[in-house]
Design a protein around this motif. Sequence first.
Motif, PDB file in Angstrom:
ATOM      1  N   ILE A  40       0.712  -1.374   0.182  1.00 60.75           N
ATOM      2  CA  ILE A  40      -0.050  -0.026   0.054  1.00 60.75           C
ATOM      3  C   ILE A  40       0.809   1.177  -0.080  1.00 60.75           C
ATOM      4  O   ILE A  40       0.534   2.451  -0.697  1.00 60.75           O
ATOM      5  CB  ILE A  40      -0.830  -0.024   1.202  1.00 60.75           C
ATOM      6  N   ALA A  41       1.948   1.308   0.764  1.00 62.79           N
ATOM      7  CA  ALA A  41       2.786   2.423   0.670  1.00 62.79           C
ATOM      8  C   ALA A  41       3.294   2.626  -0.621  1.00 62.79           C
ATOM      9  O   ALA A  41       3.541   3.924  -1.129  1.00 62.79           O
ATOM     10  CB  ALA A  41       3.921   2.074   1.819  1.00 62.79           C
ATOM     11  N   GLU A  42       3.960   1.676  -1.277  1.00 60.46           N
ATOM     12  CA  GLU A  42       4.270   1.804  -2.544  1.00 60.46           C
ATOM     13  C   GLU A  42       3.100   2.395  -3.774  1.00 60.46           C
ATOM     14  O   GLU A  42       3.488   3.106  -4.461  1.00 60.46           O
ATOM     15  CB  GLU A  42       4.984   0.451  -3.151  1.00 60.46           C
ATOM     16  N   ILE A  43       2.173   1.852  -3.479  1.00 64.17           N
ATOM     17  CA  ILE A  43       0.965   2.304  -4.358  1.00 64.17           C
ATOM     18  C   ILE A  43       0.737   3.688  -4.155  1.00 64.17           C
ATOM     19  O   ILE A  43       0.516   4.511  -4.996  1.00 64.17           O
ATOM     20  CB  ILE A  43      -0.350   1.719  -4.166  1.00 64.17           C
ATOM     21  N   ALA A  44       0.682   4.272  -2.734  1.00 61.78           N
ATOM     22  CA  ALA A  44       0.452   5.518  -2.468  1.00 61.78           C
ATOM     23  C   ALA A  44       1.358   6.626  -2.917  1.00 61.78           C
ATOM     24  O   ALA A  44       1.350   7.780  -3.552  1.00 61.78           O
ATOM     25  CB  ALA A  44       0.536   5.742  -0.873  1.00 61.78           C
ATOM     26  N   ARG A  45       2.985   6.115  -2.994  1.00 59.62           N
ATOM     27  CA  ARG A  45       4.028   6.751  -3.562  1.00 59.62           C
ATOM     28  C   ARG A  45       3.900   6.829  -5.027  1.00 59.62           C
ATOM     29  O   ARG A  45       4.275   8.039  -5.375  1.00 59.62           O
ATOM     30  CB  ARG A  45       5.193   6.250  -3.005  1.00 59.62           C
ATOM     31  N   THR A  46       3.529   5.869  -5.569  1.00 65.62           N
ATOM     32  CA  THR A  46       3.321   6.060  -6.865  1.00 65.62           C
ATOM     33  C   THR A  46       2.233   6.968  -7.290  1.00 65.62           C
ATOM     34  O   THR A  46       2.382   7.874  -8.332  1.00 65.62           O
ATOM     35  CB  THR A  46       2.825   4.784  -7.551  1.00 65.62           C
ATOM     36  N   LEU A  47       1.092   6.883  -6.678  1.00 66.51           N
ATOM     37  CA  LEU A  47      -0.008   7.992  -7.090  1.00 66.51           C
ATOM     38  C   LEU A  47       0.289   9.190  -6.697  1.00 66.51           C
ATOM     39  O   LEU A  47      -0.085  10.144  -7.626  1.00 66.51           O
ATOM     40  CB  LEU A  47      -1.113   7.486  -6.066  1.00 66.51           C
ATOM     41  N   ALA A  48       1.232   9.577  -5.681  1.00 63.89           N
ATOM     42  CA  ALA A  48       1.523  10.856  -5.383  1.00 63.89           C
ATOM     43  C   ALA A  48       2.562  11.494  -6.356  1.00 63.89           C
ATOM     44  O   ALA A  48       2.581  12.643  -6.613  1.00 63.89           O
ATOM     45  CB  ALA A  48       2.219  11.049  -3.990  1.00 63.89           C
ATOM     46  N   THR A  49       3.550  10.575  -6.989  1.00 62.80           N
ATOM     47  CA  THR A  49       4.606  11.180  -7.626  1.00 62.80           C
ATOM     48  C   THR A  49       4.612  11.076  -9.023  1.00 62.80           C
ATOM     49  O   THR A  49       5.341  11.562  -9.918  1.00 62.80           O
ATOM     50  CB  THR A  49       5.820  10.510  -7.052  1.00 62.80           C
ATOM     51  N   SER A  50       3.564  10.235  -9.573  1.00 66.47           N
ATOM     52  CA  SER A  50       3.746   9.702 -11.009  1.00 66.47           C
ATOM     53  C   SER A  50       2.540   9.834 -11.645  1.00 66.47           C
ATOM     54  O   SER A  50       2.370   9.373 -12.890  1.00 66.47           O
ATOM     55  CB  SER A  50       4.281   8.315 -11.185  1.00 66.47           C
ATOM     56  N   ARG A  51       1.445  10.467 -11.213  1.00 61.89           N
ATOM     57  CA  ARG A  51       0.146  10.608 -11.692  1.00 61.89           C
ATOM     58  C   ARG A  51      -0.161  11.998 -11.808  1.00 61.89           C
ATOM     59  O   ARG A  51       0.261  12.681 -11.244  1.00 61.89           O
ATOM     60  CB  ARG A  51      -1.075   9.945 -10.871  1.00 61.89           C
ATOM     61  N   THR A  52      -0.960  12.374 -12.938  1.00 62.73           N
ATOM     62  CA  THR A  52      -1.396  13.650 -12.969  1.00 62.73           C
ATOM     63  C   THR A  52      -2.380  14.042 -12.098  1.00 62.73           C
ATOM     64  O   THR A  52      -3.171  13.075 -11.678  1.00 62.73           O
ATOM     65  CB  THR A  52      -2.142  13.853 -14.569  1.00 62.73           C
ATOM     66  N   HIS A  53      -2.307  15.192 -11.518  1.00 60.63           N
ATOM     67  CA  HIS A  53      -3.289  15.597 -10.418  1.00 60.63           C
ATOM     68  C   HIS A  53      -4.389  16.348 -11.298  1.00 60.63           C
ATOM     69  O   HIS A  53      -4.069  17.688 -11.416  1.00 60.63           O
ATOM     70  CB  HIS A  53      -2.435  16.512  -9.341  1.00 60.63           C
ATOM     71  N   HIS A  54      -5.766  15.968 -11.081  1.00 62.86           N
ATOM     72  CA  HIS A  54      -6.763  16.458 -11.764  1.00 62.86           C
ATOM     73  C   HIS A  54      -7.464  17.530 -10.648  1.00 62.86           C
ATOM     74  O   HIS A  54      -7.232  17.094  -9.492  1.00 62.86           O
ATOM     75  CB  HIS A  54      -7.712  15.756 -12.493  1.00 62.86           C
ATOM     76  N   PRO A  55      -8.435  18.151 -11.044  1.00 59.82           N
ATOM     77  CA  PRO A  55      -9.236  19.249 -10.304  1.00 59.82           C
ATOM     78  C   PRO A  55      -9.951  18.263  -8.889  1.00 59.82           C
ATOM     79  O   PRO A  55      -9.671  18.676  -7.680  1.00 59.82           O
ATOM     80  CB  PRO A  55      -9.963  19.874 -10.792  1.00 59.82           C
ATOM     81  N   HIS A  56     -10.704  17.212  -9.269  1.00 58.62           N
ATOM     82  CA  HIS A  56     -11.479  16.411  -8.218  1.00 58.62           C
ATOM     83  C   HIS A  56     -10.479  15.669  -7.678  1.00 58.62           C
ATOM     84  O   HIS A  56     -10.061  14.505  -8.226  1.00 58.62           O
ATOM     85  CB  HIS A  56     -12.606  15.902  -9.015  1.00 58.62           C
ATOM     86  N   ARG A  57     -10.347  15.721  -6.154  1.00 54.15           N
ATOM     87  CA  ARG A  57      -9.376  14.896  -5.809  1.00 54.15           C
ATOM     88  C   ARG A  57      -9.814  14.210  -4.390  1.00 54.15           C
ATOM     89  O   ARG A  57     -10.808  14.823  -3.620  1.00 54.15           O
ATOM     90  CB  ARG A  57      -7.944  15.853  -5.284  1.00 54.15           C
ATOM     91  N   ALA A  58      -9.289  13.180  -3.995  1.00 51.87           N
ATOM     92  CA  ALA A  58      -9.484  12.773  -2.626  1.00 51.87           C
ATOM     93  C   ALA A  58      -8.197  11.970  -2.107  1.00 51.87           C
ATOM     94  O   ALA A  58      -7.477  11.286  -2.904  1.00 51.87           O
ATOM     95  CB  ALA A  58     -10.507  11.409  -2.804  1.00 51.87           C
ATOM     96  N   GLY A  59      -8.112  12.009  -0.784  1.00 52.64           N
ATOM     97  CA  GLY A  59      -7.182  11.352  -0.023  1.00 52.64           C
ATOM     98  C   GLY A  59      -7.516  10.461   1.023  1.00 52.64           C
ATOM     99  O   GLY A  59      -8.426  10.769   1.708  1.00 52.64           O
ATOM    100  N   ILE A  60      -6.975   9.241   1.025  1.00 48.87           N
ATOM    101  CA  ILE A  60      -7.313   8.051   1.991  1.00 48.87           C
ATOM    102  C   ILE A  60      -6.132   7.920   3.033  1.00 48.87           C
ATOM    103  O   ILE A  60      -5.001   7.537   2.510  1.00 48.87           O
ATOM    104  CB  ILE A  60      -7.448   6.674   1.348  1.00 48.87           C
ATOM    105  N   VAL A  61      -6.187   8.391   4.377  1.00 47.98           N
ATOM    106  CA  VAL A  61      -5.110   8.356   5.298  1.00 47.98           C
ATOM    107  C   VAL A  61      -5.038   7.221   6.050  1.00 47.98           C
ATOM    108  O   VAL A  61      -5.662   7.065   7.036  1.00 47.98           O
ATOM    109  CB  VAL A  61      -5.007   9.497   6.028  1.00 47.98           C
ATOM    110  N   SER A  62      -4.604   5.920   5.549  1.00 43.85           N
ATOM    111  CA  SER A  62      -4.456   4.869   6.033  1.00 43.85           C
ATOM    112  C   SER A  62      -3.435   3.919   5.240  1.00 43.85           C
ATOM    113  O   SER A  62      -3.328   4.013   3.882  1.00 43.85           O
ATOM    114  CB  SER A  62      -5.844   4.238   5.928  1.00 43.85           C
ATOM    115  N   GLN A  63      -2.790   2.976   6.076  1.00 47.52           N
ATOM    116  CA  GLN A  63      -1.860   2.046   5.410  1.00 47.52           C
ATOM    117  C   GLN A  63      -2.374   0.743   5.600  1.00 47.52           C
ATOM    118  O   GLN A  63      -1.911  -0.458   4.942  1.00 47.52           O
ATOM    119  CB  GLN A  63      -0.643   2.088   5.743  1.00 47.52           C
TER     120      GLN A  63
END
Length: 209
Positions: free
Chosen positions: A100-123
Amino acid sequence: TLHLDEPTPHVDWSSGNVTPLTGDENWPHTGHPRRAAVSSFGISGTNAHIILEAPPETPTEEHPEPSNLPVLLSGKNEPALRQQASQLATFISAHPESDIAEIARTLATSRTHHPHRAGIVSQEREEVLTALHALAQGEESPAVVQGVATEPGKIAFLYPGQGSQRPGMGSQLYETHPVFAHKLDEICAHFDPHLPHPLRDIMFAPHNH
């Protein structure tokens, strides 16, 4: 030593343990503190001397990777954001070995950030899946934070260090770009009542002033 190509022949360098350096040289560890003396000789005769000692070597601390990274999702609109959540939930369910941590890192650093956003704070895998399913269905979840990004701010130009090193900074821009000149006039109009001299005159003063 600066500008030293070879040691002076007027000194018997073989009689002591001092050798002038004429270039870069490795400084090996000998079990003793490594110290260096640096001298600076001014033209007027003023001399400055400093002795430097290398700090003791300590083991490099290993900083653990963050263990509670947010899982970030975004979409161009609300349905696209929900679809992203559904696809990610399907992927995690189909790949139980995924980190999950690697997925979170990939989503944060290698994906385009569009206007409608959501964050899940959990591992926790199950908690992340529950939150993703809720997001995909448009339901609320305590683990989900949602929002819409605001439009990016406008570009501003800052001219720091108005002084003798930058005389007349912005003056050519003022003369050639009416929009810049108009905005600068507006700014100066706010400052001038509080200053002993007009701000624009100070900014564009000749070098000898």
